[in-house]
Every structure is written in structure tokens, then in C-alpha cells.
Design an enzyme around this catalytic site. Structure first.
Site, short mmCIF file in Angstrom:
data_model
loop_
_atom_site.label_atom_id
_atom_site.label_comp_id
_atom_site.label_asym_id
_atom_site.label_seq_id
_atom_site.Cartn_x
_atom_site.Cartn_y
_atom_site.Cartn_z
CB ALA A 42 -46.28 -98.91 -27.83
N GLY A 238 -55.02 -105.92 -20.76
CA GLY A 238 -54.74 -107.10 -21.58
C GLY A 238 -53.32 -107.05 -22.13
CG ASP A 239 -52.23 -103.98 -24.73
OD1 ASP A 239 -52.60 -104.93 -25.45
OD2 ASP A 239 -52.60 -102.82 -24.90
CB SER A 278 -51.82 -98.15 -15.99
OG SER A 278 -51.97 -99.10 -17.03
#
Ligand code: RIB
Length: 292
Positions: A42, A238-239, A278
Site C-alpha cells: 500500500a 524504502g517503500d 509521510s
């Protein structure tokens, strides 16, 4: 613009900050308790969508309020959620996150993410065309993720694997991966760069936290720095990198430009609390430290 198919997890993140990681049997006073949107899949979908990408998310949530909120949040970012299945007898995945000095430690209860099926993957791939991007991670059953990589590759999609959390079982499917994006720990757990290339992966981008990132293929290895920031919370950085990179590639950017943009987005994400919350929009990334 190419489509981005993201097959992965959706979680509720429950986080708390502490001065240090408590020892066994120790009770510690924490702060900043927060319940927020997360899940590697997600988060990556939100990152690619907030940059203006055409994103189709495939995954599973429970039939609970958490699942509904996650879907609403994804839709708000612009992600197409028609291929997120609600599962009646499961709870939405939950990640318990301990933050110490901005760095995170995560315990995941997979919940509905464990029910992702090959049929789910087949259904979303019916909407994909040759040249589209396929981005996936490892918070769902590895055999389903591996199956998806194989199907996507055979259909002519560009397959990208973020092998998080690392699981050796996925190495069986490396022949179907065009590009891999691990962090340093994951790379080590998967046997190192050379092994990735021997198993058929063409390109690796390793994220190195505050040291930037490294691009490698069989011929070259090149390190790039990132913008140094005052870190508030690294969860989802990282995502943000993976989703933004896919978003930029789908728009036709070169890999070098896409990596630089993704790195900037990930640095910016570290300056705010939460995972999905974020992740910056295209305007925010472009306006932030334009001189860099
Ligand atoms: O990569 C960060 C994510 O990992 C969190 O949002 C949490 O849900 C875990 O899946």
C-alpha cells in the site's frame, strides 16, 4: 504512460516511540503512540500514485474498519483498488512498530495479506499490457508472489521485486525478476549481489539508508548519495523509494533520473511521521530543495 501493477500488503501500523529498545522483562515509558496506514504494498502504491502514476493495487484486507480506512486512503491517493479483496473471516494485517531515534523495528501479523491467491494475481494481470510495470514485495505468501512474477514476466511486463522482508524462498523465482530493490540487510540475507545476477536478475538497486543507494548490474556498480535530513521516522522510506522509482519509470524517465527522484522523495518521507502519511506528492518533491 505505462500502468503500474502493485501486488502486495496493506496493513494498519501501530507505532510508539521509545528512548531505546527494552530488554526482556523490561517495561519502558514511550511516547507518540500512533495508528496509521501502512503495508509495504500500500505504501508503494501511495508513493507511485502521489507522483501521478496510474496504479492498480492487488491485495487483501479484512472485513473490518481498518480495511475500509486503508481502501479509502488508497483511493484518496488516486490508486485503483478494484483488485483489493475484502476477506470476511480475516483481520486486516497489523504491524507493530517500535521507533527508537527515528529508526524502526517491526513485527507483522499478516492477517488478510496471507490470503492473497494466484487468482487475485491473475485477475489484476488481465488489465496489464506489455511494457507495464509490475512491483511486488514479500508480505504475502511467497509462492503467490513468485507465481505473480512469473506470470507478469511471461506477459511482457517489467518486473520489480522489493524483497522485504527477506525470505530465501523467493530466490527460486529470481529468473522472472528484471530489477530487485533490497536494503543492505535483505541483500545479505538473500546471498549477496553476485548470486542475484547468477540467478538471472539484471539490475539491483540497494538502498543504504543515510548513505544513499547503489546501482549494480553485471558490469558496473555505482554509489549515489542522498540528501541528508533531520530524521523523524524512517518507516516507509524504502517503500517511498520503490514506489516513486516505479512511478518515474512509468512516466518514461531514465533509470538514473528515476533513482535520483526516488531518493529525494524517500529523504523527504523521513522528515515526517508514519509510513503512508509521510509520502510526498510530486509538487512537494519538486519544490523541496530545488537546488539539490
Ligand atoms: O515498510 C514499512 C511497512 O512495513 C510498514 O508500513 C508496515 O506496515 C510494514 O509492513
Amino acid at each position: 504512460m505505462k500502468k503500474i501493477i502493485i501486488v502486495g500488503s496493506l496493513n494498519t501500523d501501530i507505532s510508539i516511540s521509545a528512548p531505546y529498545c527494552p530488554k526482556e522483562g523490561e517495561t519502558l515509558t514511550g511516547s507518540d503512540f500512533m495508528v496509521s496506514f501502512g503495508g509495504k504494498g500500500a505504501n508503494q502504491a501511495v508513493a507511485a500514485s502521489r507522483l501521478g502514476g496510474h496504479v492498480l493495487m492487488c491485495g487483501c484486507v479484512g472485513a473490518d474498519e481498518f480495511g475500509k480506512s486503508l481502501l479509502a486512503n488508497l483511493q484518496e491517493s488516486g490508486t485503483d483498488v478494484r483488485h483489493v479483496r475484502e476477506i470476511a473471516d480475516s483481520q486486516t494485517g497489523t504491524a507493530v512498530i517500535l521507533l527508537t531515534g527515528g529508526e524502526n523495528r517491526i513485527i507483522l501479523e499478516k492477517g488478510a495479506n496471507a490470503k492473497l491467491s494466484k487468482e487475485d494475481v491473475d485477475a489484476v494481470l488481465l488489465e496489464a499490457e506489455e511494457g507495464d510495470l509490475y512491483l511486488t514485495q514479500l508480505e504475502n505468501p511467497v509462492e503467490v508472489i513468485g507465481y505473480g512474477l512469473k506470470q507478469a514476466k511471461e506477459k511482457g511486463l517489467v518486473t520489480i521485486l522489493n524483497p522485504a522482508p527477506a525470505n530465501q524462498e523467493i530466490t527460486k523465482y529470481f529468473q522472472y525478476v528484471d530489477m530487485i530493490m533490497p536494503n543492505e540487510n535483505e541483500l545479505q540475507l538473500l546471498g549477496g549481489k553476485q548470486l542475484l545476477f547468477e540467478k538471472g536478475i539484471k539490475k539491483a538497486i540497494t538502498t543504504l539508508g543515510s548513505n544513499g543507494y547503489e546501482y549494480s548490474d553485471e558490469k558496473i556498480t555505482k554509489r549515489f548519495p542522498c540528501i541528508s535530513v533531520n530524521v523523524v521516522d524512517t518507516t516507509g522510506a524504502g517503500d517511498t523509494f520503490c514506489g516513486s522509482l516505479a512511478g518515474e519509470l512509468a512516466r518514461g524517465s531514465s533509470l538514473e533520473k528515476a533513482m535520483a527522484f526516488a531518493s529525494k522523495a524517500a529523504s523527504l518521507a523521513c522528515t515526517h511521521k508514519g509510513a503512508a502519511d509521510s509520502i510526498p506528492s510530486r509538487n512537494e518533491v519538486e519544490a523541496w530543495r530545488e537546488e539539490w
